[in-house]
Write a protein that holds these residues in place. Structure first.
Motif, PDB file in Angstrom:
ATOM      1  N   VAL A 160      51.177   9.740  49.058  1.00  0.00           N
ATOM      2  CA  VAL A 160      50.642  10.663  48.065  1.00  0.00           C
ATOM      3  C   VAL A 160      51.610  11.835  47.939  1.00  0.00           C
ATOM      4  O   VAL A 160      51.897  12.527  48.921  1.00  0.00           O
ATOM      5  N   HIS A 161      52.090  12.051  46.748  1.00  0.00           N
ATOM      6  CA  HIS A 161      53.114  13.056  46.488  1.00  0.00           C
ATOM      7  C   HIS A 161      52.601  14.453  46.846  1.00  0.00           C
ATOM      8  O   HIS A 161      51.596  14.916  46.301  1.00  0.00           O
ATOM      9  N   GLN A 162      53.303  15.118  47.768  1.00  0.00           N
ATOM     10  CA  GLN A 162      52.909  16.458  48.199  1.00  0.00           C
ATOM     11  C   GLN A 162      53.525  17.497  47.259  1.00  0.00           C
ATOM     12  O   GLN A 162      54.398  18.291  47.619  1.00  0.00           O
ATOM     13  N   TYR A 163      52.997  17.512  46.068  1.00  0.00           N
ATOM     14  CA  TYR A 163      53.485  18.366  44.982  1.00  0.00           C
ATOM     15  C   TYR A 163      53.385  19.845  45.350  1.00  0.00           C
ATOM     16  O   TYR A 163      52.327  20.323  45.765  1.00  0.00           O
ATOM     17  N   TYR A 184      46.539  20.803  43.448  1.00  0.00           N
ATOM     18  CA  TYR A 184      45.430  20.540  44.367  1.00  0.00           C
ATOM     19  C   TYR A 184      45.604  19.196  45.064  1.00  0.00           C
ATOM     20  O   TYR A 184      45.361  19.069  46.271  1.00  0.00           O
ATOM     21  N   ARG A 185      46.012  18.172  44.315  1.00  0.00           N
ATOM     22  CA  ARG A 185      46.190  16.851  44.927  1.00  0.00           C
ATOM     23  C   ARG A 185      47.286  16.882  45.987  1.00  0.00           C
ATOM     24  O   ARG A 185      47.150  16.292  47.067  1.00  0.00           O
ATOM     25  N   GLY A 186      48.386  17.572  45.686  1.00  0.00           N
ATOM     26  CA  GLY A 186      49.471  17.665  46.652  1.00  0.00           C
ATOM     27  C   GLY A 186      49.065  18.379  47.920  1.00  0.00           C
ATOM     28  O   GLY A 186      49.413  17.964  49.037  1.00  0.00           O
ATOM     29  N   PHE A 187      48.296  19.463  47.790  1.00  0.00           N
ATOM     30  CA  PHE A 187      47.861  20.216  48.966  1.00  0.00           C
ATOM     31  C   PHE A 187      46.808  19.449  49.756  1.00  0.00           C
ATOM     32  O   PHE A 187      46.789  19.503  50.994  1.00  0.00           O
ATOM     33  N   LEU A 188      45.934  18.731  49.065  1.00  0.00           N
ATOM     34  CA  LEU A 188      44.960  17.906  49.777  1.00  0.00           C
ATOM     35  C   LEU A 188      45.655  16.833  50.608  1.00  0.00           C
ATOM     36  O   LEU A 188      45.194  16.477  51.706  1.00  0.00           O
ATOM     37  N   ALA A 189      46.769  16.308  50.108  1.00  0.00           N
ATOM     38  CA  ALA A 189      47.523  15.307  50.856  1.00  0.00           C
ATOM     39  C   ALA A 189      48.205  15.907  52.078  1.00  0.00           C
ATOM     40  O   ALA A 189      48.350  15.249  53.109  1.00  0.00           O
ATOM     41  N   ALA A 190      48.626  17.169  51.965  1.00  0.00           N
ATOM     42  CA  ALA A 190      49.407  17.784  53.037  1.00  0.00           C
ATOM     43  C   ALA A 190      48.554  18.448  54.104  1.00  0.00           C
ATOM     44  O   ALA A 190      48.945  18.505  55.274  1.00  0.00           O
ATOM     45  N   TYR A 191      47.382  18.957  53.713  1.00  0.00           N
ATOM     46  CA  TYR A 191      46.591  19.782  54.621  1.00  0.00           C
ATOM     47  C   TYR A 191      45.169  19.204  54.730  1.00  0.00           C
ATOM     48  O   TYR A 191      44.310  19.462  53.884  1.00  0.00           O
ATOM     49  N   PRO A 192      44.892  18.436  55.766  1.00  0.00           N
ATOM     50  CA  PRO A 192      43.607  17.720  55.860  1.00  0.00           C
ATOM     51  C   PRO A 192      42.397  18.633  55.979  1.00  0.00           C
ATOM     52  O   PRO A 192      41.267  18.187  55.739  1.00  0.00           O
ATOM     53  N   GLU A 193      42.574  19.906  56.327  1.00  0.00           N
ATOM     54  CA  GLU A 193      41.422  20.804  56.440  1.00  0.00           C
ATOM     55  C   GLU A 193      40.903  21.267  55.076  1.00  0.00           C
ATOM     56  O   GLU A 193      39.793  21.806  54.973  1.00  0.00           O
ATOM     57  N   LEU A 194      41.672  21.052  54.013  1.00  0.00           N
ATOM     58  CA  LEU A 194      41.265  21.487  52.679  1.00  0.00           C
ATOM     59  C   LEU A 194      40.289  20.489  52.064  1.00  0.00           C
ATOM     60  O   LEU A 194      40.370  19.286  52.308  1.00  0.00           O
ATOM     61  N   VAL A 232      41.101  29.688  53.159  1.00  0.00           N
ATOM     62  CA  VAL A 232      42.011  28.704  53.744  1.00  0.00           C
ATOM     63  C   VAL A 232      42.939  28.129  52.675  1.00  0.00           C
ATOM     64  O   VAL A 232      44.115  27.828  52.949  1.00  0.00           O
ATOM     65  N   TRP A 233      42.442  27.956  51.458  1.00  0.00           N
ATOM     66  CA  TRP A 233      43.311  27.513  50.357  1.00  0.00           C
ATOM     67  C   TRP A 233      44.349  28.589  50.028  1.00  0.00           C
ATOM     68  O   TRP A 233      45.538  28.282  49.853  1.00  0.00           O
ATOM     69  N   PHE A 243      48.483  28.485  49.891  1.00  0.00           N
ATOM     70  CA  PHE A 243      49.293  28.853  48.731  1.00  0.00           C
ATOM     71  C   PHE A 243      50.343  29.896  49.122  1.00  0.00           C
ATOM     72  O   PHE A 243      51.506  29.821  48.707  1.00  0.00           O
ATOM     73  N   ARG A 244      49.935  30.865  49.920  1.00  0.00           N
ATOM     74  CA  ARG A 244      50.867  31.906  50.341  1.00  0.00           C
ATOM     75  C   ARG A 244      52.006  31.317  51.164  1.00  0.00           C
ATOM     76  O   ARG A 244      53.171  31.697  51.004  1.00  0.00           O
TER      77      ARG A 244
END
Length: 437
Positions: free
Chosen positions: A186-189, A287-297, A349-350, A354-355
């Motif tokens: 999954v592309h970590q955009y 959002y899709r990229g961050f969901l792929a990278a950070y499982p707590e989101l 946490v999101w 982003f920061r």
């Protein structure tokens, strides 16, 4: 890429989808460019399989260091040059090894004694699924063919801006697809460390093609998504590829302001009738990229049910297709606000993630050139202003040029003479200019 999918260009997107749709991958045509050697890229480089199987790496992945070539296959190149598709090892932001695809091109001529400088291209947004890889088209080693031109049969931007000029200058040019585009995953955009790893490892991979004669000097040229990756590279490359001598970063309309943008702290920028739907598609991509990278989101913390539907679509559609679907199903009804949770209620946490993926918070270790169009409806010029202000606080060379009337799609062309000259000057060792106030 900007705005919406036109009916005329829909056939181009269908052509890409025919090469490999959904979660399967790419080109089913012969990628050899009609040249000999049964696809051999260069002596000593393993030959990758034809068609979509090129993008399916061995399982498990081969042992090796990040940047090592897995295989390559020759493709057509501009006159006087050679070019190959490549598949190489890289790492996610967690350190997990992944396979990443891309292209490399170099002059087909004797190399200078000191070798050839490397220009790494970091492309703009093409979408989320595997078939959106720019290297997947039959002849990817070309000057930039923008989606919004009458020359393009494709549903994405393809090629490298000023490729032939860089080759004529004697440079090696390498372009990553990024993780998850082309090769599996999954592309970590806009996940900065993953993207910067992918770009930096493409430079290492280019050096492993001995016929290219790539030396240790490199510059990065990035656009939009890739511009954001490029500005982050200026901060952290020394830890990841210390052998690379990064001479400079040139960023076209960079996505370099995630933190403030996703808190709603930036003044609005230019708009067009379809830009809200396009920017909604980009937001889904983030959002899709961050969901792929950070499982707590959690997706439900940032999206309402129509947004969750779009999230599923982002797994099968390139960006202009997704933007067009959003326009038809939500935008035309004036209901874009039904897709997303208000930014004011998004959990902290999101915002912290982003920061963490916002460049300009630490000093750059390479000179930076930023080029921004004032009529850009994709990357808000006010956001780019904010990034430049942050980057300038560290008293490092930052040159910022605004192009009046330039859009997101025209900036790679209208700024061409500036970034060509600026990159050549950095390779020549000339002092980098800066116009920080």
């Amino acid at each position: 890429m900007t705005r919406r999918l036109s009916a005329i260009a829909a056939a181009g997107l269908a052509a890409i989808l025919a090469l490999g749709c959904g979660t399967t991958s790419t080109a089913s045509t012969n990628p050899d460019g009609g040249k000999g050697g049964k696809g051999q890229c260069a002596p000593g480089v393993p030959i990758g399989p034809e068609g979509q199987k090129f993008y399916d790496p061995p399982s498990p992945l081969p042992e090796g260091d990040h940047g090592d070539l897995i295989w390559a296959r020759r493709v057509d190149a501009p006159d006087g040059a050679r070019a190959c598709r490549i598949l190489y090892l890289s790492k996610l932001q967690t350190g997990t090894p992944v396979a990443v695809s891309g292209i490399v091109a170099w002059p087909d001529a004797p190399a200078p004694r000191h070798g050839r400088n490397v220009v790494a291209w970091a492309h703009g947004t093409t979408g989320g699924p595997r078939q959106c890889a720019p290297s997947a088209v039959p002849n990817p080693a070309t000057d930039l063919v923008g989606y919004y031109t009458y020359d393009s049969p494709w549903g994405i931007d393809v090629g490298v801006p000023a490729l032939t000029q860089f080759l004529d200058s004697g440079d090696v040019v390498v372009g990553t697809d990024y993780q998850g585009l082309g090769a599996p995953g999954v592309h970590q955009y806009t996940v900065a460390v993953t993207e910067t790893n992918n770009v930096l490892d493409s430079v290492r991979a280019a050096r492993q093609i001995t016929e290219a004669h790539a030396n240790d000097k490199a510059a990065v040229l990035g656009w939009s998504q890739g511009g954001g990756a490029a500005t982050f590279i200026a901060q952290n490359y020394k830890q990841y590829t210390p052998e690379t001598k990064l001479v400079g970063i040139a960023a076209l309309a960079p996505a370099a302001n995630l933190g403030p943008d996703f808190r709603g702290l930036v003044l609005p920028g230019p708009t067009s009738p379809t830009s809200p739907s396009h920017n909604a598609a980009l937001r889904v991509n983030v959002y899709r990229g961050f969901l792929a990278a950070y499982p707590e989101l959690k997706a439900e913390d940032v999206m309402k049910p129509p947004g969750l539907e779009a999230l599923r679509g982002d797994g099968v559609m390139c960006i202009e297709h997704l933007a067009d679907v959003i326009q038809e199903n939500v935008g035309n009804a004036g209901q874009l606000d039904t897709m997303f949770q208000p930014l004011t209620v998004v959990p902290e946490v999101w915002h912290e993630r982003f920061r963490q993926n916002t460049p300009g918070l630490v000093a750059s270790v390479a000179p930076i050139l930023v080029m921004q169009g004032t009529a850009d409806t994709v990357i808000n010029p006010n956001s780019t202003d904010e990034y430049v202000k942050r980057a300038c606080r560290f008293n490092k060379p930052v040159e910022y040029t605004k192009y009046q009337g330039a859009t997101h799609q025209t900036i790679p062309n209208v700024a061409e003479s500036e970034y060509l000259t600026w990159i050549a000057d950095r390779f020549a060792g000339r002092p980098a200019p800066s116009n920080c106030a």
